[in-house]
Design a protein around this motif. Structure first.
Motif, short mmCIF file in Angstrom:
data_model
loop_
_atom_site.label_atom_id
_atom_site.label_comp_id
_atom_site.label_asym_id
_atom_site.label_seq_id
_atom_site.Cartn_x
_atom_site.Cartn_y
_atom_site.Cartn_z
N LEU A 152 3.74 -5.99 3.22
CA LEU A 152 3.10 -5.72 4.52
C LEU A 152 3.45 -4.33 5.06
O LEU A 152 2.55 -3.56 5.41
CB LEU A 152 3.46 -6.82 5.51
N PRO A 153 4.74 -3.95 5.18
CA PRO A 153 5.05 -2.60 5.65
C PRO A 153 4.55 -1.51 4.70
O PRO A 153 4.17 -0.43 5.16
CB PRO A 153 6.58 -2.58 5.76
N ILE A 154 4.56 -1.78 3.38
CA ILE A 154 4.02 -0.79 2.44
C ILE A 154 2.54 -0.54 2.74
O ILE A 154 2.08 0.61 2.80
CB ILE A 154 4.20 -1.27 0.98
N ASN A 155 1.81 -1.62 2.95
CA ASN A 155 0.38 -1.50 3.26
C ASN A 155 0.15 -0.85 4.62
O ASN A 155 -0.76 -0.03 4.78
CB ASN A 155 -0.27 -2.88 3.22
N ASP A 156 0.98 -1.20 5.62
CA ASP A 156 0.84 -0.60 6.95
C ASP A 156 1.12 0.90 6.91
O ASP A 156 0.45 1.68 7.61
CB ASP A 156 1.80 -1.28 7.93
N LEU A 157 2.10 1.30 6.12
CA LEU A 157 2.39 2.74 5.98
C LEU A 157 1.23 3.46 5.31
O LEU A 157 0.88 4.59 5.68
CB LEU A 157 3.68 2.93 5.16
N LEU A 158 0.62 2.80 4.32
CA LEU A 158 -0.55 3.38 3.65
C LEU A 158 -1.70 3.57 4.63
O LEU A 158 -2.25 4.67 4.76
CB LEU A 158 -0.98 2.47 2.49
#
Length: 314
Positions: free
Chosen positions: A68-74
């Motif tokens: 989730l945070p990886i995707n949000d950062l993207l």
């Protein structure tokens, strides 16, 4: 031949719809966007660092949460620098290649959000409703399959969407949005877009039916299981957790779907479309690390211990 070439090979520089703000409000909006972007970066990186650093958090629930945070950062990194540049310098142009890249990753982000939240809801359903079988069902091999399915299916679906887009000739260069997405890029095309529209609506419908159906079903089963529990604390915790998660998820769903269908509604306010599109990209990355991460007891305790250790060391 030359006339056909001039129709199809229009300028590689595209014009974007601006926010139409006076200079003083544009500066205020820029400061707000920069602060919001910093909060997103800080909270999501902090959540990632906490989970990766602490081995006690290396469980299926938290490993799924890492996505989730990886995707949000993207998603936020694809959008925020572009919006801040537009607000600060009143930039209204973007190259076609940059626009397609931005649109591609925005769609990857949007689909990944619902896929990841669905996988997390499934994990909680197994943990609460089938606790004796949890370690068997959520084994490492099964976890790898779930994460691979999230990202591979996402990339394939969006890749096909943009392959269908790029095969069509363009004859326009003005985008009716503040950032690039597939519907706004389709408006630049001067050819039949029926296949693109059918495919876009098909993957939207299929993804929504599967993800929304699974999330509502799993949360309903979780609530039923918790209400059967005689402990009032357990019931209150379940209501608070499931309620908060559902509100954030449904908010993202409503904003995202409204943005998609707003291109197909005549005479809709462009300001409303701009607001819903930007809000769908800003609200989830801001709230997700707090709702799904920092409010989780295990992560909060690990974070507290980490800071405590740093203070003692210093």
């Amino acid at each position: 031949m030359s006339s056909a070439s001039s129709i199809y090979n229009v300028s590689s520089l595209l014009s974007l719809q601006s926010f139409d703000l006076p200079p003083e409000r544009a500066i205020t909006a820029f400061v707000f966007a920069a602060l919001n972007y910093f909060i997103i970066l800080f909270c999501n990186c902090l959540l990632l660092f906490t989970i990766i650093r602490n081995k006690s958090l290396h469980h299926p629930m938290h490993i799924l949460l890492i996505n989730l945070p990886i995707n949000d950062l993207l998603g936020s990194t694809v959008l925020f620098p572009h919006i801040m540049q537009q607000l600060l310098f009143d930039t209204r142009t973007i190259t076609f290649s940059s626009c397609v890249t931005q649109a591609f990753f925005i769609h990857v982000y949007a689909v990944a959000v619902v896929f990841i939240l669905t996988a997390m809801a499934y994990d909680r359903y197994v943990a609460i409703c089938q606790p004796m079988r949890y370690n068997t069902i959520m084994s490492n091999s099964h976890l790898v399959k779930i994460i691979s399915l999230i990202w591979l299916s996402n990339w394939v679906l969006i890749a096909v969407l943009f392959i269908l887009l790029l095969r069509l000739p363009r004859c326009r260069s003005y985008l009716t949005h503040t950032y690039c997405d597939n519907p706004s890029l389709l408006q630049l095309v001067c050819a039949d877009t029926s296949i693109n529209n059918i495919y876009g609506l098909m993957i939207t419908a299929v993804c929504q039916v599967i993800t929304v159906g699974l999330i509502l079903y799993t949360y309903l089963r979780i609530l039923i299981a918790c209400f059967r529990n005689k402990s009032s604390d357990t019931r209150n915790k379940a209501l608070q957790t499931c309620g908060t998660h559902l509100i954030v998820f449904l908010l993202f769903e409503c904003l995202g779907l409204f943005t998609v269908f707003s291109y197909r509604i005549n005479n809709i306010s462009p300001h409303l479309r701009k607001f819903s599109g930007v809000a769908a990209m800003i609200i989830p990355p801001t709230l997700n690390p707090i709702i799904y991460g920092l409010r989780t007891k295990e992560i909060r305790l690990s974070l507290f211990k980490l800071f405590q250790r740093k203070v003692y060391v210093s």
